[in-house]
Write a protein that holds these residues in place. Sequence first.
Motif, PDB file in Angstrom:
ATOM      1  N   ASN A  21     -10.252  15.014 -10.885  1.00 28.74           N
ATOM      2  CA  ASN A  21      -9.049  14.255 -11.199  1.00 28.74           C
ATOM      3  C   ASN A  21      -7.790  14.921 -10.654  1.00 28.74           C
ATOM      4  O   ASN A  21      -6.851  14.247 -10.237  1.00 28.74           O
ATOM      5  CB  ASN A  21      -8.925  14.090 -12.715  1.00 28.74           C
ATOM      6  CG  ASN A  21      -7.787  13.172 -13.097  1.00 28.74           C
ATOM      7  OD1 ASN A  21      -7.656  12.078 -12.549  1.00 28.74           O
ATOM      8  ND2 ASN A  21      -6.958  13.605 -14.035  1.00 28.74           N
ATOM      9  N   ASN A  22      -7.770  16.246 -10.643  1.00 26.19           N
ATOM     10  CA  ASN A  22      -6.594  16.959 -10.139  1.00 26.19           C
ATOM     11  C   ASN A  22      -6.974  18.150  -9.261  1.00 26.19           C
ATOM     12  O   ASN A  22      -6.224  19.118  -9.145  1.00 26.19           O
ATOM     13  CB  ASN A  22      -5.719  17.438 -11.302  1.00 26.19           C
ATOM     14  CG  ASN A  22      -6.401  18.500 -12.148  1.00 26.19           C
ATOM     15  OD1 ASN A  22      -7.631  18.500 -12.279  1.00 26.19           O
ATOM     16  ND2 ASN A  22      -5.627  19.393 -12.724  1.00 26.19           N
TER      17      ASN A  22
ATOM     18  N   ASN B 207      -1.249  20.951 -10.688  1.00 22.46           N
ATOM     19  CA  ASN B 207      -0.947  21.253 -12.084  1.00 22.46           C
ATOM     20  C   ASN B 207      -0.056  20.206 -12.737  1.00 22.46           C
ATOM     21  O   ASN B 207      -0.282  19.806 -13.882  1.00 22.46           O
ATOM     22  CB  ASN B 207      -0.265  22.618 -12.185  1.00 22.46           C
ATOM     23  CG  ASN B 207      -1.130  23.724 -11.642  1.00 22.46           C
ATOM     24  OD1 ASN B 207      -2.324  23.768 -11.896  1.00 22.46           O
ATOM     25  ND2 ASN B 207      -0.542  24.613 -10.868  1.00 22.46           N
ATOM     26  N   LYS B 208       0.970  19.758 -12.006  1.00 23.85           N
ATOM     27  CA  LYS B 208       1.935  18.839 -12.599  1.00 23.85           C
ATOM     28  C   LYS B 208       2.713  18.140 -11.506  1.00 23.85           C
ATOM     29  O   LYS B 208       3.003  18.726 -10.467  1.00 23.85           O
ATOM     30  CB  LYS B 208       2.895  19.613 -13.513  1.00 23.85           C
ATOM     31  CG  LYS B 208       3.897  18.740 -14.267  1.00 23.85           C
ATOM     32  CD  LYS B 208       4.746  19.597 -15.195  1.00 23.85           C
ATOM     33  CE  LYS B 208       5.739  18.745 -15.973  1.00 23.85           C
ATOM     34  NZ  LYS B 208       6.566  19.554 -16.904  1.00 23.85           N
ATOM     35  N   SER B 209       3.077  16.889 -11.761  1.00 21.38           N
ATOM     36  CA  SER B 209       3.955  16.148 -10.853  1.00 21.38           C
ATOM     37  C   SER B 209       4.897  15.312 -11.697  1.00 21.38           C
ATOM     38  O   SER B 209       4.457  14.487 -12.496  1.00 21.38           O
ATOM     39  CB  SER B 209       3.139  15.266  -9.901  1.00 21.38           C
ATOM     40  OG  SER B 209       2.317  14.368 -10.627  1.00 21.38           O
ATOM     41  N   ALA B 210       6.201  15.547 -11.533  1.00 21.49           N
ATOM     42  CA  ALA B 210       7.187  14.857 -12.356  1.00 21.49           C
ATOM     43  C   ALA B 210       8.585  15.173 -11.845  1.00 21.49           C
ATOM     44  O   ALA B 210       8.769  16.025 -10.978  1.00 21.49           O
ATOM     45  CB  ALA B 210       7.056  15.298 -13.821  1.00 21.49           C
ATOM     46  N   GLU B 211       9.572  14.471 -12.408  1.00 29.79           N
ATOM     47  CA  GLU B 211      10.958  14.808 -12.133  1.00 29.79           C
ATOM     48  C   GLU B 211      11.227  16.206 -12.684  1.00 29.79           C
ATOM     49  O   GLU B 211      10.852  16.521 -13.811  1.00 29.79           O
ATOM     50  CB  GLU B 211      11.904  13.795 -12.794  1.00 29.79           C
ATOM     51  CG  GLU B 211      11.669  12.346 -12.382  1.00 29.79           C
ATOM     52  CD  GLU B 211      12.021  12.087 -10.932  1.00 29.79           C
ATOM     53  OE1 GLU B 211      12.862  12.826 -10.390  1.00 29.79           O
ATOM     54  OE2 GLU B 211      11.451  11.147 -10.336  1.00 29.79           O
ATOM     55  N   TYR B 212      11.909  17.034 -11.901  1.00 29.37           N
ATOM     56  CA  TYR B 212      12.157  18.412 -12.322  1.00 29.37           C
ATOM     57  C   TYR B 212      13.162  18.426 -13.475  1.00 29.37           C
ATOM     58  O   TYR B 212      14.195  17.740 -13.419  1.00 29.37           O
ATOM     59  CB  TYR B 212      12.701  19.214 -11.137  1.00 29.37           C
ATOM     60  CG  TYR B 212      12.302  20.659 -11.145  1.00 29.37           C
ATOM     61  CD1 TYR B 212      10.974  21.038 -11.056  1.00 29.37           C
ATOM     62  CD2 TYR B 212      13.259  21.669 -11.241  1.00 29.37           C
ATOM     63  CE1 TYR B 212      10.602  22.364 -11.036  1.00 29.37           C
ATOM     64  CE2 TYR B 212      12.903  23.001 -11.240  1.00 29.37           C
ATOM     65  CZ  TYR B 212      11.566  23.346 -11.136  1.00 29.37           C
ATOM     66  OH  TYR B 212      11.193  24.674 -11.141  1.00 29.37           O
ATOM     67  N   PRO B 213      12.897  19.193 -14.536  1.00 26.35           N
ATOM     68  CA  PRO B 213      13.750  19.117 -15.727  1.00 26.35           C
ATOM     69  C   PRO B 213      15.079  19.860 -15.617  1.00 26.35           C
ATOM     70  O   PRO B 213      15.986  19.617 -16.408  1.00 26.35           O
ATOM     71  CB  PRO B 213      12.869  19.747 -16.809  1.00 26.35           C
ATOM     72  CG  PRO B 213      12.012  20.717 -16.057  1.00 26.35           C
ATOM     73  CD  PRO B 213      11.730  20.050 -14.739  1.00 26.35           C
ATOM     74  N   ILE B 214      15.195  20.775 -14.672  1.00 26.04           N
ATOM     75  CA  ILE B 214      16.429  21.558 -14.532  1.00 26.04           C
ATOM     76  C   ILE B 214      16.775  21.702 -13.054  1.00 26.04           C
ATOM     77  O   ILE B 214      15.949  21.482 -12.182  1.00 26.04           O
ATOM     78  CB  ILE B 214      16.281  22.967 -15.147  1.00 26.04           C
ATOM     79  CG1 ILE B 214      15.076  23.706 -14.537  1.00 26.04           C
ATOM     80  CG2 ILE B 214      16.140  22.882 -16.665  1.00 26.04           C
ATOM     81  CD1 ILE B 214      14.913  25.132 -15.023  1.00 26.04           C
ATOM     82  N   GLY B 215      18.027  22.085 -12.776  1.00 25.10           N
ATOM     83  CA  GLY B 215      18.395  22.346 -11.388  1.00 25.10           C
ATOM     84  C   GLY B 215      18.498  21.078 -10.571  1.00 25.10           C
ATOM     85  O   GLY B 215      19.267  20.166 -10.877  1.00 25.10           O
TER      86      GLY B 215
ATOM     87  N   VAL C  14       0.844  -1.191   0.000  1.00 21.84           N
ATOM     88  CA  VAL C  14       0.000   0.000   0.000  1.00 21.84           C
ATOM     89  C   VAL C  14       0.879   1.240   0.000  1.00 21.84           C
ATOM     90  O   VAL C  14       1.801   1.360   0.798  1.00 21.84           O
ATOM     91  CB  VAL C  14      -0.927   0.009   1.242  1.00 21.84           C
ATOM     92  CG1 VAL C  14      -1.766   1.279   1.252  1.00 21.84           C
ATOM     93  CG2 VAL C  14      -1.816  -1.225   1.247  1.00 21.84           C
ATOM     94  N   ALA C  15       0.593   2.160  -0.929  1.00 26.10           N
ATOM     95  CA  ALA C  15       1.375   3.393  -0.998  1.00 26.10           C
ATOM     96  C   ALA C  15       1.141   4.227   0.261  1.00 26.10           C
ATOM     97  O   ALA C  15       0.048   4.219   0.838  1.00 26.10           O
ATOM     98  CB  ALA C  15       0.971   4.182  -2.229  1.00 26.10           C
ATOM     99  N   GLU C  16       2.166   4.931   0.677  1.00 29.40           N
ATOM    100  CA  GLU C  16       2.059   5.780   1.856  1.00 29.40           C
ATOM    101  C   GLU C  16       2.329   7.226   1.469  1.00 29.40           C
ATOM    102  O   GLU C  16       3.041   7.501   0.496  1.00 29.40           O
ATOM    103  CB  GLU C  16       3.068   5.321   2.919  1.00 29.40           C
ATOM    104  CG  GLU C  16       2.777   3.939   3.479  1.00 29.40           C
ATOM    105  CD  GLU C  16       3.760   3.570   4.571  1.00 29.40           C
ATOM    106  OE1 GLU C  16       4.678   4.371   4.838  1.00 29.40           O
ATOM    107  OE2 GLU C  16       3.607   2.489   5.151  1.00 29.40           O
TER     108      GLU C  16
ATOM    109  N   GLU D 132       0.244  10.439  -3.745  1.00 31.11           N
ATOM    110  CA  GLU D 132      -0.150  10.692  -5.131  1.00 31.11           C
ATOM    111  C   GLU D 132      -1.026   9.583  -5.690  1.00 31.11           C
ATOM    112  O   GLU D 132      -1.870   9.823  -6.561  1.00 31.11           O
ATOM    113  CB  GLU D 132       1.089  10.876  -5.997  1.00 31.11           C
ATOM    114  CG  GLU D 132       0.767  11.389  -7.376  1.00 31.11           C
ATOM    115  CD  GLU D 132       1.979  11.880  -8.127  1.00 31.11           C
ATOM    116  OE1 GLU D 132       1.803  12.424  -9.231  1.00 31.11           O
ATOM    117  OE2 GLU D 132       3.108  11.717  -7.617  1.00 31.11           O
ATOM    118  N   GLU D 133      -0.864   8.352  -5.198  1.00 27.98           N
ATOM    119  CA  GLU D 133      -1.659   7.233  -5.705  1.00 27.98           C
ATOM    120  C   GLU D 133      -3.127   7.375  -5.312  1.00 27.98           C
ATOM    121  O   GLU D 133      -4.026   7.154  -6.123  1.00 27.98           O
ATOM    122  CB  GLU D 133      -1.096   5.910  -5.192  1.00 27.98           C
ATOM    123  CG  GLU D 133      -1.814   4.697  -5.755  1.00 27.98           C
ATOM    124  CD  GLU D 133      -1.120   3.399  -5.386  1.00 27.98           C
ATOM    125  OE1 GLU D 133      -1.837   2.420  -5.123  1.00 27.98           O
ATOM    126  OE2 GLU D 133       0.124   3.371  -5.372  1.00 27.98           O
TER     127      GLU D 133
END
Length: 200
Positions: free
Chosen positions: A118-119, A143-151, A22-24, A64-65
């Motif tokens: 949904n969001n 708005n968005k959830s992901a690996e950050y593209p910079i920095g 189970v996700a925590e 997030e799940e």
Amino acid sequence: MRTILSAAALAATMVLATPTAVAEPETYVIDDEHFSMSFEVSHIGYAPVMGMFREVEGKFQYDEETKQLTSGTLTFKSKSVFTNHNKRDDHLRKDDFLNSSEFPDITFEVTDFETTGNNTGIVTGDLTLLGKTRPVDVDVTLNKSAEYPIGHEDYTLGMTAETTIKRSDWGMTYGLDEDLVGDEVRLRFGLEAVRESGWL
């Protein structure tokens, strides 16, 4: 040979029967370099005065799940108020408004969360201002959830949120009788928060 096959089958059955993990909730820390909080209040009915708080810190726990926000705290430094007018900002820090010398922190503590789409969701929390605590509902959009593209390149959530409060509910009544300053204050937030496991 039959015994070995039977043992293997039993082991496979046990693996398949094991419940899925189970996700925590995970902890996210607000990136103060990518946080904006604005407020808007009417000035004598002519036009809104817009401002912000320049110093803020906070973190929250989010799964997030399941899309559940389970806890969180935001702290604004009241002396960091900014409306691009030095005289007005000095007045806002005094007893008529924020009383920064006695109440340096404005805090928002999450108490509940309801998913509405949904969001999207509604965050309920306790807002403490001028030493008084009252519940506030805030409309939130992920708005968005992901690996950050910079920095830092760590996993990051980006959100916007807004609500409207009445400052008189916290005892801030300066200018109400003469209709010099509006009672309703519109609050808007834009923030990025980095997953703690990757950032710290």
